[in-house]
Enzyme design. Structure first.
Site: not given
Length: 294
Positions: A38, A66, A80, A171
């Site tokens: 993103d 992550y 998000d 997310r």
């Protein structure tokens, strides 16, 4: 320049933007990235150059790690903090409840992709439909969370590290955790630290790549084809097998120097030159090509 360069994607860039910038910096057209991040996310984005673009699907398949920050008590349309707030709630859950809920997501899960994503439905990207105020049904897809580890918790913020399979939306994980806790949650930060064997410590910003081109050091930052695949065992064929290998033909055991029969292997000519990825076929008793890089 055939190989992989590990980019540290910065905030504000799409993965497509990174590729476009690199085409200008490196003055080459054949470039491809190995998995979308993103625009507000940061971190590891392996980029394939030249012949290495044939590795894109292989690298995309790799598990990823992550570090994320999740904010409890808020639900947004994008899952998000960049999106429009749909709901806010008081956070009354305990740290123990948060830990227990997060742990319940480890393993195989079914995840519904978010509307704000680059997945296509009838030729149109979901985020394009979402911006038009449309919502379409999305099928849940199997994903796997190998590890989810809380790094810090100062409620309503929770920082955690997650290692997961390809195609996973962090997310959406945050959203689903918040839903299960009953207070909602949205992702506040995301940093990808690893894709397969490619790590954050080995990555370069676009600015660093540009400087390396200016100083003539760019080749030092590019992993060659065989180096990018060094996690796989290496086999050298015999001189008699060179012609078969040159034509991308299967190879019997008599034409190779080793006995590796599990998974993918790096197949090389008798002089050690890398030729491609092969795999043993038990039924046919031969090594068969997966991808050739002649």
């Amino acid at each position: 320049m055939d190989g992989i360069i590990v980019i540290r994607k910065e905030k504000g860039y799409t993965s497509h933007d990174v590729v476009a910038r690199l085409r200008g910096i490196l003055h080459m057209k054949k470039i491809g990235h190995t998995g979308t991040l993103d625009p507000e996310a940061e971190g590891v984005l392996p980029v394939a150059l030249g012949k290495a673009t044939r590795l894109v699907d292989m690298i995309t398949e790799k598990e990823k790690t992550y570090e994320a920050v999740m904010r409890l008590g808020i639900v947004t349309d994008t899952q998000d903090m960049t999106g429009s707030v749909l709901k806010q709630s008081e956070v009354t859950v305990t740290p123990e409840e948060v830990e227990e809920t997060i742990s319940s997501f480890v393993g195989e899960q079914m995840q519904v992709p978010p509307m704000y994503s680059a997945l296509k439905v009838n030729g149109k990207k979901l985020y394009e439909l979402a911006r038009e105020g449309k919502s379409v049904e999305r099928k849940a897809r199997p994903v796997h969370f190998f590890e989810i580890r809380i790094l810090d918790m100062q409620l309503p913020l929770v920082r955690f590290r997650v290692t997961c399979s390809k195609g996973t939306y962090i997310r959406t994980l945050c959203n689903d955790i918040g839903e299960k806790l009953g207070c909602g949650a949205a992702m506040e930060e995301l940093l990808r630290t690893k894709v397969g064997r490619f790590e954050l410590k080995d990555s370069f910003t676009l600015g660093q790549v540009e400087e390396a081109v200016r100083t003539g050091d760019i080749e030092e930052k590019i992993l060659g084809l065989e180096e990018a695949l060094k996690e796989y065992p290496r086999i050298v064929c015999t001189e008699a097998g060179n012609r078969l290998l040159e034509n991308g033909n299967p190879l019997a055991e008599t034409f190779v120097s080793a006995n590796e029969k599990e998974g993918w292997i790096r197949m090389c000519f008798s002089d050690g030159t890398f030729a491609g990825i092969y795999q043993w076929n038990k039924q046919r008793g031969r090594y068969y090509p997966v991808k050739m890089f002649l």
